[in-house]
Design a protein around this motif. Structure first.
Motif, PDB file in Angstrom:
ATOM      1  N   LEU A   1       9.182   6.218   6.986  1.00 40.61           N
ATOM      2  CA  LEU A   1       9.714   4.924   6.567  1.00 40.61           C
ATOM      3  C   LEU A   1       9.147   3.805   7.432  1.00 40.61           C
ATOM      4  N   GLU A   2       9.108   4.009   8.729  1.00 46.10           N
ATOM      5  CA  GLU A   2       8.568   2.985   9.623  1.00 46.10           C
ATOM      6  C   GLU A   2       7.105   2.686   9.295  1.00 46.10           C
ATOM      7  N   GLU A   3       6.311   3.722   9.076  1.00 47.17           N
ATOM      8  CA  GLU A   3       4.905   3.500   8.737  1.00 47.17           C
ATOM      9  C   GLU A   3       4.765   2.821   7.377  1.00 47.17           C
ATOM     10  N   GLN A   4       5.616   3.189   6.419  1.00 46.81           N
ATOM     11  CA  GLN A   4       5.541   2.537   5.106  1.00 46.81           C
ATOM     12  C   GLN A   4       5.880   1.051   5.209  1.00 46.81           C
ATOM     13  N   LEU A   5       6.911   0.725   5.967  1.00 45.46           N
ATOM     14  CA  LEU A   5       7.238  -0.687   6.154  1.00 45.46           C
ATOM     15  C   LEU A   5       6.076  -1.439   6.797  1.00 45.46           C
ATOM     16  N   GLU A   6       5.462  -0.825   7.774  1.00 45.70           N
ATOM     17  CA  GLU A   6       4.306  -1.436   8.440  1.00 45.70           C
ATOM     18  C   GLU A   6       3.161  -1.658   7.454  1.00 45.70           C
ATOM     19  N   ILE A   7       2.886  -0.662   6.618  1.00 45.10           N
ATOM     20  CA  ILE A   7       1.744  -0.748   5.707  1.00 45.10           C
ATOM     21  C   ILE A   7       2.018  -1.736   4.574  1.00 45.10           C
ATOM     22  N   VAL A   8       3.188  -1.631   3.952  1.00 47.64           N
ATOM     23  CA  VAL A   8       3.479  -2.521   2.820  1.00 47.64           C
ATOM     24  C   VAL A   8       3.438  -3.980   3.250  1.00 47.64           C
ATOM     25  N   THR A   9       4.108  -4.295   4.361  1.00 49.08           N
ATOM     26  CA  THR A   9       4.089  -5.691   4.822  1.00 49.08           C
ATOM     27  C   THR A   9       2.708  -6.088   5.319  1.00 49.08           C
ATOM     28  N   GLY A  10       1.978  -5.140   5.885  1.00 51.25           N
ATOM     29  CA  GLY A  10       0.624  -5.440   6.337  1.00 51.25           C
ATOM     30  C   GLY A  10      -0.324  -5.730   5.194  1.00 51.25           C
ATOM     31  N   LEU A  11      -0.228  -4.957   4.129  1.00 50.63           N
ATOM     32  CA  LEU A  11      -1.070  -5.206   2.953  1.00 50.63           C
ATOM     33  C   LEU A  11      -0.766  -6.567   2.345  1.00 50.63           C
ATOM     34  N   TRP A  12       0.523  -6.869   2.196  1.00 49.43           N
ATOM     35  CA  TRP A  12       0.900  -8.154   1.599  1.00 49.43           C
ATOM     36  C   TRP A  12       0.517  -9.327   2.486  1.00 49.43           C
ATOM     37  N   GLY A  13       0.507  -9.114   3.797  1.00 51.80           N
ATOM     38  CA  GLY A  13       0.226 -10.210   4.726  1.00 51.80           C
ATOM     39  C   GLY A  13      -1.240 -10.439   5.018  1.00 51.80           C
ATOM     40  N   THR A  14      -2.113  -9.582   4.497  1.00 51.31           N
ATOM     41  CA  THR A  14      -3.553  -9.727   4.732  1.00 51.31           C
ATOM     42  C   THR A  14      -4.118 -10.833   3.839  1.00 51.31           C
ATOM     43  N   LYS A  15      -4.895 -11.719   4.398  1.00 52.33           N
ATOM     44  CA  LYS A  15      -5.468 -12.820   3.638  1.00 52.33           C
ATOM     45  C   LYS A  15      -6.467 -12.309   2.601  1.00 52.33           C
ATOM     46  N   VAL A  16      -6.507 -12.990   1.480  1.00 50.57           N
ATOM     47  CA  VAL A  16      -7.486 -12.646   0.445  1.00 50.57           C
ATOM     48  C   VAL A  16      -8.895 -12.785   1.031  1.00 50.57           C
ATOM     49  N   GLY A  17      -9.686 -11.763   0.841  1.00 47.11           N
ATOM     50  CA  GLY A  17     -11.032 -11.744   1.399  1.00 47.11           C
ATOM     51  C   GLY A  17     -11.142 -10.931   2.667  1.00 47.11           C
ATOM     52  N   ASP A  18      -9.985 -10.700   3.342  1.00 51.05           N
ATOM     53  CA  ASP A  18      -9.964  -9.835   4.509  1.00 51.05           C
ATOM     54  C   ASP A  18      -9.591  -8.417   4.082  1.00 51.05           C
ATOM     55  N   THR A  19      -9.692  -7.473   5.016  1.00 51.61           N
ATOM     56  CA  THR A  19      -9.295  -6.101   4.743  1.00 51.61           C
ATOM     57  C   THR A  19      -8.219  -5.673   5.727  1.00 51.61           C
ATOM     58  N   TYR A  20      -7.512  -4.619   5.349  1.00 52.91           N
ATOM     59  CA  TYR A  20      -6.405  -4.112   6.163  1.00 52.91           C
ATOM     60  C   TYR A  20      -6.634  -2.636   6.465  1.00 52.91           C
ATOM     61  N   SER A  21      -6.411  -2.258   7.713  1.00 49.75           N
ATOM     62  CA  SER A  21      -6.501  -0.861   8.118  1.00 49.75           C
ATOM     63  C   SER A  21      -5.279  -0.496   8.949  1.00 49.75           C
ATOM     64  N   PHE A  22      -4.902   0.763   8.891  1.00 43.22           N
ATOM     65  CA  PHE A  22      -3.754   1.256   9.653  1.00 43.22           C
ATOM     66  C   PHE A  22      -3.982   2.725   9.956  1.00 43.22           C
ATOM     67  N   ALA A  23      -3.756   3.117  11.177  1.00 44.15           N
ATOM     68  CA  ALA A  23      -3.907   4.515  11.582  1.00 44.15           C
ATOM     69  C   ALA A  23      -2.584   5.014  12.128  1.00 44.15           C
ATOM     70  N   GLY A  24      -1.844   5.739  11.312  1.00 42.14           N
ATOM     71  CA  GLY A  24      -0.564   6.282  11.733  1.00 42.14           C
ATOM     72  C   GLY A  24      -0.588   7.793  11.747  1.00 42.14           C
ATOM     73  N   LYS A  25       0.537   8.373  12.090  1.00 44.63           N
ATOM     74  CA  LYS A  25       0.643   9.828  12.115  1.00 44.63           C
ATOM     75  C   LYS A  25       0.658  10.403  10.709  1.00 44.63           C
ATOM     76  N   HIS A  26       1.291   9.692   9.783  1.00 45.72           N
ATOM     77  CA  HIS A  26       1.482  10.214   8.432  1.00 45.72           C
ATOM     78  C   HIS A  26       0.619   9.528   7.380  1.00 45.72           C
ATOM     79  N   TYR A  27       0.219   8.286   7.632  1.00 46.16           N
ATOM     80  CA  TYR A  27      -0.577   7.533   6.658  1.00 46.16           C
ATOM     81  C   TYR A  27      -1.728   6.840   7.371  1.00 46.16           C
ATOM     82  N   GLN A  28      -2.878   6.849   6.709  1.00 44.47           N
ATOM     83  CA  GLN A  28      -4.049   6.130   7.219  1.00 44.47           C
ATOM     84  C   GLN A  28      -4.585   5.239   6.101  1.00 44.47           C
ATOM     85  N   VAL A  29      -4.843   4.000   6.437  1.00 47.74           N
ATOM     86  CA  VAL A  29      -5.405   3.032   5.486  1.00 47.74           C
ATOM     87  C   VAL A  29      -6.687   2.494   6.107  1.00 47.74           C
TER      88      VAL A  29
END
Length: 309
Positions: free
Chosen positions: A129-157
């Motif tokens: 749940l913590e990683e999902q909250l981090e990823i969902v808000t991170g994806l939405w908060g990334t500016k158009v034209g930029d990219t988003y990456s995340f390296a967690g224990k359960h999910y990697q973007v």
């Protein structure tokens, strides 16, 4: 106090049932229409069977025009975080910016085993749940034209374009809730716009809300999330009608009252809602279990809501 109709379609409902109730809620002035996110009934036949929360909300997004729409709550075990961010952003666009995302760790093991969904231990569910909250808000908060990456224990973007963007800015509101004393308040303080207490006794709410305030202060968040509560709804013009509505949903009046229910005649219910406000809640999710009883929803809108102002 903002009033939201909150439904449990896994107990037995078609989309037409939800649509009719949502349209009545919109016509009579409610703030929002939310639904649970479950795939198995918790008693009874549950016919015709479960419906998917975000599929329902996508339809309601174009079948309503004013109501806030959301989940209380989507289970992090049901969806991957990237596709969830896409779905919610899409429904937000379809609704013209009226969507809210309630997100929790999941708790009902039987629905997972019934539909082949992995059900990790409690600690791992909170981690996910913590990683999902981090990823969902991170994806939405990334500016158009930029990219988003995340390296967690359960999910990697990796280098996500983080599209599409929701209509609401900076993002749709996030709701986190529950009765946990440590991790839940901490997650609410980090990520939530609203903290919800589901089906708690009114006298327990101040301490639950204070834990979130303390957690927000600990991380330097100047303003804590807004506070809300969910409670079963059973209102009648007189005691006989209250008892009839209680019987229709298989509940006892005294039991519901003892557990914080919005139960009684309109004047009694106004007093109960006032106690919720004194405890710190600014929005109430009225659990409406008989979806065919449209008069129930109309009664609250006409005999209770006008007294709240």
């Amino acid at each position: 106090m903002r009033l939201v109709i909150f439904t449990e379609p896994q107990q037995g409902a078609t989309h037409d049932d939800l649509r009719r109730l949502a349209q009545v809620a919109e016509d009579t002035g409610y703030d929002g229409f939310f639904r649970s996110d479950h795939y198995l009934t918790m008693g009874g036949a549950g016919l015709p069977g479960p419906t998917d929360a975000w599929t329902s909300l996508a339809a309601l997004a174009v079948q309503t025009s004013r109501l806030r729409l959301g989940t209380l709550v989507t289970s992090a075990t049901f969806r991957l975080p990237g596709p969830l961010a896409i779905s919610v952003a899409q429904v937000d666009e379809m609704s013209g910016g009226r969507v809210e995302l309630g997100l929790g760790g999941g708790w009902f093991e039987a629905e997972h085993t019934a539909y082949g969904i992995p059900f990790p231990p409690l600690g791992e569910r909170f981690d996910r749940l913590e990683e999902q909250l981090e990823i969902v808000t991170g994806l939405w908060g990334t500016k158009v034209g930029d990219t988003y990456s995340f390296a967690g224990k359960h999910y990697q973007v990796v280098d996500s374009p983080a599209l599409p963007k929701p209509v609401q800015s900076p993002r749709p509101p996030i709701i986190v809730g529950g009765a946990g004393k440590k991790r839940t308040p901490a997650l609410a303080a980090r990520f939530a716009d609203e903290f919800n207490t589901p089906f708690a006794k009114i006298e327990d709410l101040p301490a639950m809300y204070q834990r979130v305030r303390d957690a927000a202060e600990a991380i330097g968040r100047p303003t804590p999330p807004a506070f809300s509560a969910a409670a079963v709804l059973c209102v009648g013009r007189d005691d006989a009608e209250v008892k009839r509505r209680a019987a229709a949903i298989g509940r006892e009046v005294d039991e519901m009252r003892g557990n914080g229910g919005i139960v009684g005649t309109p004047d009694e219910v106004v007093d109960i809602i006032g106690r919720y406000g004194e405890a710190g809640a600014t929005r109430l999710y009225l659990q409406t279990l008989d979806l065919a009883d449209l008069n129930h929803v109309e009664l609250v809108a006409t005999a209770v809501a006008p007294q709240l102002s």
